[in-house]
Motif scaffolding. Structure first.
Motif, PDB file in Angstrom:
ATOM      1  N   SER A  39       0.803  -1.219   0.000  1.00 46.59           N
ATOM      2  CA  SER A  39       0.000   0.000   0.000  1.00 46.59           C
ATOM      3  C   SER A  39       0.842   1.279   0.000  1.00 46.59           C
ATOM      4  O   SER A  39       0.336   2.342  -0.337  1.00 46.59           O
ATOM      5  CB  SER A  39      -0.952   0.002   1.197  1.00 46.59           C
ATOM      6  OG  SER A  39      -0.227  -0.113   2.407  1.00 46.59           O
ATOM      7  N   SER A  40       2.102   1.181   0.363  1.00 46.58           N
ATOM      8  CA  SER A  40       2.972   2.358   0.339  1.00 46.58           C
ATOM      9  C   SER A  40       3.763   2.457  -0.955  1.00 46.58           C
ATOM     10  O   SER A  40       4.431   3.466  -1.206  1.00 46.58           O
ATOM     11  CB  SER A  40       3.938   2.323   1.512  1.00 46.58           C
ATOM     12  OG  SER A  40       3.249   2.371   2.728  1.00 46.58           O
ATOM     13  N   ASN A  71      -6.074  -1.339  -2.288  1.00 49.08           N
ATOM     14  CA  ASN A  71      -5.066  -1.720  -1.295  1.00 49.08           C
ATOM     15  C   ASN A  71      -5.581  -2.776  -0.322  1.00 49.08           C
ATOM     16  O   ASN A  71      -4.794  -3.537   0.235  1.00 49.08           O
ATOM     17  CB  ASN A  71      -4.575  -0.490  -0.539  1.00 49.08           C
ATOM     18  CG  ASN A  71      -3.646   0.367  -1.382  1.00 49.08           C
ATOM     19  OD1 ASN A  71      -3.051  -0.120  -2.354  1.00 49.08           O
ATOM     20  ND2 ASN A  71      -3.529   1.634  -1.039  1.00 49.08           N
ATOM     21  N   SER A  84      -1.381   5.742  -2.400  1.00 50.35           N
ATOM     22  CA  SER A  84      -2.740   6.123  -1.989  1.00 50.35           C
ATOM     23  C   SER A  84      -3.731   6.073  -3.140  1.00 50.35           C
ATOM     24  O   SER A  84      -4.940   6.118  -2.931  1.00 50.35           O
ATOM     25  CB  SER A  84      -2.723   7.533  -1.412  1.00 50.35           C
ATOM     26  OG  SER A  84      -2.345   8.455  -2.411  1.00 50.35           O
ATOM     27  N   THR A 136      -3.943   8.442  -5.377  1.00 53.28           N
ATOM     28  CA  THR A 136      -4.355   9.805  -5.740  1.00 53.28           C
ATOM     29  C   THR A 136      -3.562  10.363  -6.913  1.00 53.28           C
ATOM     30  O   THR A 136      -4.019  11.284  -7.585  1.00 53.28           O
ATOM     31  CB  THR A 136      -4.198  10.742  -4.538  1.00 53.28           C
ATOM     32  OG1 THR A 136      -2.850  10.670  -4.061  1.00 53.28           O
ATOM     33  CG2 THR A 136      -5.150  10.344  -3.425  1.00 53.28           C
ATOM     34  N   SER A 151       0.280   6.026  -7.428  1.00 51.79           N
ATOM     35  CA  SER A 151       0.884   6.179  -6.111  1.00 51.79           C
ATOM     36  C   SER A 151       0.249   5.218  -5.103  1.00 51.79           C
ATOM     37  O   SER A 151      -0.790   4.614  -5.367  1.00 51.79           O
ATOM     38  CB  SER A 151       0.710   7.617  -5.630  1.00 51.79           C
ATOM     39  OG  SER A 151      -0.672   7.926  -5.481  1.00 51.79           O
TER      40      SER A 151
END
Length: 121
Positions: free
Chosen positions: A29-30, A73, A53, A55, A51
């Motif tokens: 997720s990062s 995610n 997130s 976004t 990315s």
């Protein structure tokens, strides 16, 4: 750590496919997740990236307006919706994970096995 891409196939020009890339072994997720493609006897090139997130997204000029990258995610999965496919989109498509939204393959640390996409005219 594994990335498994799937969803490729044979489609006629103008058609659509959705590729998926499932990550396992750790949480991604990062990470920036990217899609690349490689046609026969050609270099592996950038297609899209997203990315951690979700976004921020980036696309190669050749696919802008036709492809959409997204991620879930909770499922540790990234997707590539490919619309209005063209014969020149024919390639093996790879997903990758890395720390930054670069367009060069060397910037990505983890790679999945590719999935073949063939677009007939």
């Amino acid at each position: 750590v594994q990335l498994q891409a799937y969803g490729g196939g044979l489609v006629q020009a103008g058609g659509s496919l959705r590729l998926s890339c499932a990550a396992s072994g750790r949480t991604f997720s990062s990470d920036v997740m990217g899609w690349f493609r490689q046609a026969p006897e050609k270099e592996r090139i950038f297609v899209a990236a997203i990315s951690g997130s979700g976004t921020r997204k980036k696309y190669a000029d050749s696919v802008k307006g036709r492809f959409i990258i997204s991620r879930d995610n909770a499922k540790n999965t990234v997707y590539l919706q490919m619309n209005n496919l063209k014969p020149e989109d024919t390639a093996v498509y790879y997903c990758a994970a890395g720390p930054s939204m670069y367009e060069t393959p060397v910037a990505y640390d983890y790679w999945g096995h590719g999935t073949q996409v063939t677009v007939s005219s």
